[in-house]
Design a protein around this motif. Sequence first.
Motif, PDB file in Angstrom:
ATOM      1  N   VAL A 117       2.334  11.850   3.362  1.00 42.30           N
ATOM      2  CA  VAL A 117       2.099  10.727   4.263  1.00 42.30           C
ATOM      3  C   VAL A 117       1.724   9.509   3.417  1.00 42.30           C
ATOM      4  CG1 VAL A 117       0.528   9.799   6.016  1.00 42.30           C
ATOM      5  CG2 VAL A 117       1.527  12.090   6.297  1.00 42.30           C
ATOM      6  N   GLN A 118       2.455   8.416   3.638  1.00 46.32           N
ATOM      7  CA  GLN A 118       2.125   7.174   2.945  1.00 46.32           C
ATOM      8  C   GLN A 118       1.003   6.470   3.688  1.00 46.32           C
ATOM      9  OE1 GLN A 118       5.440   4.573   2.082  1.00 46.32           O
ATOM     10  NE2 GLN A 118       4.102   2.894   1.435  1.00 46.32           N
ATOM     11  N   VAL A 119      -0.004   6.046   2.916  1.00 46.79           N
ATOM     12  CA  VAL A 119      -1.174   5.391   3.503  1.00 46.79           C
ATOM     13  C   VAL A 119      -1.215   3.929   3.049  1.00 46.79           C
ATOM     14  CG1 VAL A 119      -3.676   5.468   3.756  1.00 46.79           C
ATOM     15  CG2 VAL A 119      -2.406   7.610   3.430  1.00 46.79           C
ATOM     16  N   ASN A 120      -1.361   3.041   4.007  1.00 51.87           N
ATOM     17  CA  ASN A 120      -1.439   1.607   3.721  1.00 51.87           C
ATOM     18  C   ASN A 120      -2.910   1.249   3.468  1.00 51.87           C
ATOM     19  OD1 ASN A 120      -1.079  -1.145   3.579  1.00 51.87           O
ATOM     20  ND2 ASN A 120      -0.166  -1.366   5.615  1.00 51.87           N
ATOM     21  N   THR A 121      -3.376   1.598   2.266  1.00 50.12           N
ATOM     22  CA  THR A 121      -4.804   1.455   1.960  1.00 50.12           C
ATOM     23  C   THR A 121      -5.250  -0.003   1.980  1.00 50.12           C
ATOM     24  OG1 THR A 121      -4.315   1.400  -0.393  1.00 50.12           O
ATOM     25  CG2 THR A 121      -4.890   3.549   0.542  1.00 50.12           C
ATOM     26  N   GLY A 122      -4.325  -0.922   1.723  1.00 55.26           N
ATOM     27  CA  GLY A 122      -4.671  -2.340   1.700  1.00 55.26           C
ATOM     28  C   GLY A 122      -4.507  -3.029   3.040  1.00 55.26           C
ATOM     29  N   LEU A 123      -4.143  -2.271   4.074  1.00 55.04           N
ATOM     30  CA  LEU A 123      -3.915  -2.842   5.408  1.00 55.04           C
ATOM     31  C   LEU A 123      -2.986  -4.055   5.333  1.00 55.04           C
ATOM     32  CD1 LEU A 123      -7.618  -2.735   6.697  1.00 55.04           C
ATOM     33  CD2 LEU A 123      -5.811  -1.054   7.154  1.00 55.04           C
ATOM     34  N   GLU A 124      -1.951  -3.952   4.493  1.00 54.57           N
ATOM     35  CA  GLU A 124      -1.027  -5.073   4.338  1.00 54.57           C
ATOM     36  C   GLU A 124       0.030  -5.012   5.433  1.00 54.57           C
ATOM     37  OE1 GLU A 124      -0.243  -5.889  -0.193  1.00 54.57           O
ATOM     38  OE2 GLU A 124      -0.418  -3.750   0.134  1.00 54.57           O
ATOM     39  N   PRO A 125       0.151  -6.077   6.219  1.00 52.52           N
ATOM     40  CA  PRO A 125       1.080  -6.035   7.352  1.00 52.52           C
ATOM     41  C   PRO A 125       2.538  -5.816   6.938  1.00 52.52           C
ATOM     42  CG  PRO A 125       0.081  -8.234   7.113  1.00 52.52           C
ATOM     43  CD  PRO A 125      -0.603  -7.331   6.134  1.00 52.52           C
ATOM     44  N   GLN A 126       2.910  -6.320   5.755  1.00 55.08           N
ATOM     45  CA  GLN A 126       4.326  -6.192   5.352  1.00 55.08           C
ATOM     46  C   GLN A 126       4.611  -4.835   4.714  1.00 55.08           C
ATOM     47  OE1 GLN A 126       2.019  -7.521   3.587  1.00 55.08           O
ATOM     48  NE2 GLN A 126       2.385  -7.239   1.413  1.00 55.08           N
ATOM     49  N   LYS A 127       3.567  -4.039   4.496  1.00 53.95           N
ATOM     50  CA  LYS A 127       3.773  -2.786   3.772  1.00 53.95           C
ATOM     51  C   LYS A 127       3.800  -1.596   4.718  1.00 53.95           C
ATOM     52  CE  LYS A 127       2.542  -2.774  -0.681  1.00 53.95           C
ATOM     53  NZ  LYS A 127       1.527  -2.875  -1.743  1.00 53.95           N
ATOM     54  N   ALA A 128       4.636  -0.620   4.365  1.00 49.65           N
ATOM     55  CA  ALA A 128       4.710   0.601   5.162  1.00 49.65           C
ATOM     56  C   ALA A 128       3.435   1.416   4.968  1.00 49.65           C
ATOM     57  CB  ALA A 128       5.930   1.416   4.739  1.00 49.65           C
TER      58      ALA A 128
ATOM     59  N   VAL B 222      -0.711  12.938   0.163  1.00 50.56           N
ATOM     60  CA  VAL B 222      -0.686  11.534   0.550  1.00 50.56           C
ATOM     61  C   VAL B 222      -0.266  10.658  -0.633  1.00 50.56           C
ATOM     62  CG1 VAL B 222      -2.265  11.486   2.526  1.00 50.56           C
ATOM     63  CG2 VAL B 222      -3.204  11.567   0.205  1.00 50.56           C
ATOM     64  N   MET B 223       0.233   9.483  -0.294  1.00 54.10           N
ATOM     65  CA  MET B 223       0.711   8.537  -1.304  1.00 54.10           C
ATOM     66  C   MET B 223       0.248   7.135  -0.926  1.00 54.10           C
ATOM     67  SD  MET B 223       3.318   6.027  -1.435  1.00 54.10           S
ATOM     68  CE  MET B 223       5.082   5.968  -1.653  1.00 54.10           C
ATOM     69  N   CYS B 224      -0.031   6.312  -1.929  1.00 55.63           N
ATOM     70  CA  CYS B 224      -0.332   4.897  -1.629  1.00 55.63           C
ATOM     71  C   CYS B 224       0.229   3.976  -2.697  1.00 55.63           C
ATOM     72  CB  CYS B 224      -1.833   4.659  -1.463  1.00 55.63           C
ATOM     73  SG  CYS B 224      -2.781   4.606  -3.010  1.00 55.63           S
ATOM     74  N   ILE B 225       0.433   2.730  -2.288  1.00 50.62           N
ATOM     75  CA  ILE B 225       0.828   1.638  -3.184  1.00 50.62           C
ATOM     76  C   ILE B 225      -0.196   0.521  -2.959  1.00 50.62           C
ATOM     77  CG2 ILE B 225       2.683   0.072  -3.879  1.00 50.62           C
ATOM     78  CD1 ILE B 225       4.587   1.820  -2.110  1.00 50.62           C
ATOM     79  N   PRO B 226      -1.211   0.431  -3.821  1.00 49.42           N
ATOM     80  CA  PRO B 226      -2.242  -0.587  -3.611  1.00 49.42           C
ATOM     81  C   PRO B 226      -1.657  -2.002  -3.678  1.00 49.42           C
ATOM     82  CG  PRO B 226      -2.944   1.012  -5.258  1.00 49.42           C
ATOM     83  CD  PRO B 226      -1.487   1.258  -5.003  1.00 49.42           C
ATOM     84  N   PRO B 227      -2.325  -2.961  -3.037  1.00 53.91           N
ATOM     85  CA  PRO B 227      -1.883  -4.356  -3.123  1.00 53.91           C
ATOM     86  C   PRO B 227      -1.774  -4.783  -4.585  1.00 53.91           C
ATOM     87  CG  PRO B 227      -3.666  -4.131  -1.533  1.00 53.91           C
ATOM     88  CD  PRO B 227      -3.541  -2.814  -2.225  1.00 53.91           C
ATOM     89  N   ALA B 228      -0.698  -5.490  -4.913  1.00 47.25           N
ATOM     90  CA  ALA B 228      -0.378  -5.799  -6.315  1.00 47.25           C
ATOM     91  C   ALA B 228      -1.508  -6.554  -7.022  1.00 47.25           C
ATOM     92  CB  ALA B 228       0.917  -6.593  -6.379  1.00 47.25           C
ATOM     93  N   GLU B 229      -2.174  -7.436  -6.322  1.00 42.66           N
ATOM     94  CA  GLU B 229      -3.099  -8.348  -7.004  1.00 42.66           C
ATOM     95  C   GLU B 229      -4.551  -7.857  -6.972  1.00 42.66           C
ATOM     96  OE1 GLU B 229      -2.815  -8.935  -2.888  1.00 42.66           O
ATOM     97  OE2 GLU B 229      -1.251  -8.820  -4.420  1.00 42.66           O
ATOM     98  N   GLU B 230      -4.781  -6.646  -6.450  1.00 41.86           N
ATOM     99  CA  GLU B 230      -6.167  -6.159  -6.344  1.00 41.86           C
ATOM    100  C   GLU B 230      -6.477  -5.065  -7.355  1.00 41.86           C
ATOM    101  OE1 GLU B 230      -7.475  -4.945  -2.431  1.00 41.86           O
ATOM    102  OE2 GLU B 230      -6.480  -6.686  -1.529  1.00 41.86           O
ATOM    103  N   ASP B 231      -7.769  -4.858  -7.583  1.00 43.52           N
ATOM    104  CA  ASP B 231      -8.208  -3.697  -8.352  1.00 43.52           C
ATOM    105  C   ASP B 231      -7.756  -2.453  -7.585  1.00 43.52           C
ATOM    106  OD1 ASP B 231      -9.516  -1.622  -9.576  1.00 43.52           O
ATOM    107  OD2 ASP B 231     -11.541  -2.414  -9.271  1.00 43.52           O
ATOM    108  N   PRO B 232      -6.945  -1.585  -8.207  1.00 44.33           N
ATOM    109  CA  PRO B 232      -6.416  -0.445  -7.459  1.00 44.33           C
ATOM    110  C   PRO B 232      -7.433   0.681  -7.231  1.00 44.33           C
ATOM    111  CG  PRO B 232      -5.649  -0.350  -9.722  1.00 44.33           C
ATOM    112  CD  PRO B 232      -6.418  -1.638  -9.587  1.00 44.33           C
ATOM    113  N   VAL B 233      -8.506   0.690  -8.002  1.00 46.03           N
ATOM    114  CA  VAL B 233      -9.402   1.857  -7.971  1.00 46.03           C
ATOM    115  C   VAL B 233      -9.987   2.131  -6.578  1.00 46.03           C
ATOM    116  CG1 VAL B 233     -11.597   2.773  -8.852  1.00 46.03           C
ATOM    117  CG2 VAL B 233      -9.840   1.960 -10.446  1.00 46.03           C
TER     118      VAL B 233
END
Length: 220
Positions: free
Chosen positions: A125-136, A161-172
């Motif tokens: 399951v892909q999780v939108n950890t950054g709550l980014e509207p454009q991201k799945a 689970v899988m995530c792609i953190p927002p590009a410009e943020e600290d991913p940790v």
Amino acid sequence: MNRPGAIEINLRHIRDRIVQASSPGQGVTLVAVSKTIPETAIEAAIEAGQRVFGENRVQEAKGKWPPMRERHSDLTLHLIGPLQTNKAADAVGLFDCIESLDRPKLARALSGEMRRQGRQPRLLVQVNTGLEPQKAGVEPDRVDPFLTQCRDEFGLSIAGVMCIPPAEEDPVPHFRVLRAIAERNRLAILSMGMSGDFERAIGEGATHVRIGSAIFGDRP
Ligand SMILES: *Cc1c(COP(=O)(O)O)cnc(C)c1O
């Protein structure tokens, strides 16, 4: 574009860095992200021992991978990009792991296709950890009920689970959110970390890292 010699060197270097970043007993699988990369370069990676690959588009993978699979019987292919419901049949036929399950409609389509084709790709399951509207991805708060729905309504077993953190943020902090979701739901697979942050992802418990440009060079 790197020449094949460079791909082998890059792979060796990445594998070393993965081992260095891993704690004892933490098995980390390197998913080589080959989106937009031509077959000759992928063959160089296979030649260098790489067996697990990730693609983000069904259509592209459908063209590239069946011939490669004919030549090499032991490859594992992950879908790491968004999946449209009308491509569910192709995806179930092509991929060994689908990392981008993120909605009930897709869960229903995958469940039906898996039954029809008698194939059981691993599902994350892909999780939108950054709550980014454009991201799945499913919002972190909604993951637990979605996992329950996948199991009870669609008969699907979810492996991780899988995530792609927002590009410009600290991913940790994003890696930690994903790990907490996996732990409380007893999911074994944590797919997180890319070329720029995979060591930090491994430090936070990643079992799978998805690395493209650090292996193949900048994408065309
Ligand atoms: C492209 C891509 C990667 C790899 O990115 P790099 O920065 O080139 O390592 C990883 N995960 C996903 C979902 C991607 O689309």
